[in-house]
Enzyme design. Sequence first.
Site, short mmCIF file in Angstrom:
data_model
loop_
_atom_site.label_atom_id
_atom_site.label_comp_id
_atom_site.label_asym_id
_atom_site.label_seq_id
_atom_site.Cartn_x
_atom_site.Cartn_y
_atom_site.Cartn_z
N GLU A 90 -20.64 -73.31 -25.06
CA GLU A 90 -21.37 -72.84 -26.24
C GLU A 90 -21.87 -71.42 -26.04
O GLU A 90 -22.29 -71.04 -24.95
CB GLU A 90 -22.57 -73.77 -26.50
N CYS A 103 -26.10 -64.81 -26.74
CA CYS A 103 -26.60 -65.62 -25.65
C CYS A 103 -25.39 -66.30 -25.02
O CYS A 103 -24.75 -67.15 -25.64
CB CYS A 103 -27.58 -66.64 -26.25
N CYS A 110 -25.15 -77.47 -15.68
CA CYS A 110 -26.13 -76.75 -14.86
C CYS A 110 -26.64 -77.69 -13.78
O CYS A 110 -26.79 -78.88 -14.00
CB CYS A 110 -27.29 -76.29 -15.74
N CYS A 114 -33.91 -78.72 -14.68
CA CYS A 114 -35.22 -78.51 -15.33
C CYS A 114 -35.47 -79.65 -16.33
O CYS A 114 -34.59 -79.97 -17.14
CB CYS A 114 -35.26 -77.15 -16.04
N CYS A 117 -35.02 -79.18 -20.30
CA CYS A 117 -33.82 -78.49 -20.80
C CYS A 117 -32.71 -79.47 -21.13
O CYS A 117 -32.44 -80.41 -20.37
CB CYS A 117 -33.34 -77.49 -19.74
N CYS A 331 -33.56 -72.10 -27.95
CA CYS A 331 -33.75 -72.09 -26.48
C CYS A 331 -33.68 -73.49 -25.89
O CYS A 331 -34.42 -74.38 -26.30
CB CYS A 331 -35.11 -71.53 -26.12
N1 SAH Z 1 -30.80 -71.10 -16.00
C1 SAH Z 1 -31.37 -69.92 -16.54
C2 SAH Z 1 -30.86 -69.53 -17.92
C3 SAH Z 1 -30.66 -70.60 -18.95
S1 SAH Z 1 -32.01 -71.23 -19.85
C4 SAH Z 1 -32.87 -70.03 -16.55
O1 SAH Z 1 -33.39 -71.08 -16.21
O2 SAH Z 1 -33.55 -69.05 -16.83
C5 SAH Z 1 -32.64 -69.95 -20.85
C6 SAH Z 1 -34.14 -70.09 -21.09
O3 SAH Z 1 -34.45 -71.20 -21.97
C7 SAH Z 1 -34.92 -70.37 -19.81
O4 SAH Z 1 -36.10 -69.63 -19.80
C8 SAH Z 1 -35.23 -71.83 -19.93
O5 SAH Z 1 -36.29 -72.20 -19.11
C9 SAH Z 1 -35.51 -71.96 -21.41
N2 SAH Z 1 -35.49 -73.33 -21.90
C10 SAH Z 1 -34.75 -74.36 -21.46
N3 SAH Z 1 -35.02 -75.47 -22.16
C11 SAH Z 1 -35.95 -75.13 -23.07
C12 SAH Z 1 -36.61 -75.84 -24.10
N4 SAH Z 1 -36.37 -77.14 -24.32
N5 SAH Z 1 -37.48 -75.15 -24.87
C13 SAH Z 1 -37.71 -73.85 -24.67
N6 SAH Z 1 -37.10 -73.13 -23.73
C14 SAH Z 1 -36.24 -73.76 -22.93
#
Ligand code: SAH
Length: 340
Positions: A90, A103, A110, A114, A117, A331
Amino acid sequence: MKNIKDYDLEALKEELVSIGEKSYRAEQIFKWIYIDKVQTFDEMTNLSLELREKLKQNYTLGIFKILKKQVASDGTIKYLFDLLDGNAIETVLMSYHHGFSICVSSQIGCKMGCKFCASTGIAFARSLSSGEIVEQILAVERDENIRISNVVFMGIGEPLDNYENVVNAIRIINNQKGINIGARHISVSTSGLVPNIYRLAEENIQCTLSISLHATTDKKRSEMMPVNNLYNIEELLKACKDYIAKTNRRVSFEYALAKDNNDNLEDAKRLVKLLHGMNCHVNLIPINKIENGKFDKSSNENIIKFRDYLNDHGIVATIRRELGSDIDAACGQLRRKNLK
Ligand code: SAH
C-alpha cells in the site's frame, strides 16, 4: 531479471560498464526512467536497438500494476500495488496546499510489533528493494499525472530495518538526475532502531528523521512498542542528539495520543523535560483505533491542551491533520487485509 530501478546513478554506471557499455549511458537511462517516466526499454530511443535489446533481456523496469485505488472524501488516495511476485503493498498520496506528499511502504509487513499499529499481527513477508520503493513514487505520478514534492517513509514497515535499500532509494529520489526531490522533503520515520540512526547520521543525506516516540517513560513505551526493550528512551534520544549534531537537521518526534494512556498533563511535562534544549518538533497524532485495538483516540480537548502545554514550554508542537480515515489510509491504518 535485475530491476534497473534498484541502481542509483553511480551503481548503474558500474553495471553498464560491466556489460561492456559506456558509463554515460547510465545518465541517459536515468533520464528516461525518472524524468520521462517511460514504461518500456523500447521508448529509450537514444539508445541503440542492440542496447535496448540487451536491457530487455536482462533487466526489468519493475512497473507496478494497480490492484486497487481508493479515494477518500478529503482527496487522499490509497493504492494497492501488485509487486508481480504474489505480494502487494500500500502507498498513500496526500494533497496539501504546498503540493503532493506520498507515504511509501518499506517492507511487506513489519517486525516491530507496536501494539497500536495495524501492521502488527500480520506475517512479515520481506523487505522491499530500492526499485520497489522508488516505483511507488513513479507509479503514483504516472497515474495521477502529477509531480510529488514530499516523500515520507511512514507506510508499512520499519525503514531502518531495511537500511541499505531505503538509503539507496533515498539517493535515487534525491538525485537531481533522478526523481530530484530535495532531501529536506524526504522523511524517514523509525520506531527507534538506534544503531541505524547513528549510521544514517553518517550518510551525508540531509533527510528529516522522524522518531515514533509515543510515550515518556520506558515502562509505558515498552508496553506500546517492544523495540523499547532493546533501545530505551535515553539511548534513543542520545542517538537523536547525535543525528542533530551531525546533520544540523531538526528531528521530528511523533506522538500518537491515546486516551487515558499517554495524553495527560504529567506526560506533557515529562515530554518537555525529555526534549528540552533539542532542535526538534513534535507531531501530535490523534491515535487511530485499529480493529480490536486497546487504544482509543484522545478527546480533541485533551489533544489541544497537550499541544498548548508543549508550545507554552518551549517545545514546538503541531497536531497532524487526519487524512484518509474513511478509506483506512490514515496513520497506522495501512494493513494487509486486502493483500493477496
Ligand atoms: N516503522 C516506522 C514507520 C511506519 S509507521 C515507525 O514506526 O516510525 C508511521 C507512523 O504512524 C509512526 O509514527 C507510527 O508510530 C504511527 N502509527 C502507527 N499506528 C498508528 C495509529 N494506530 N494511530 C496513529 N499513528 C500510528
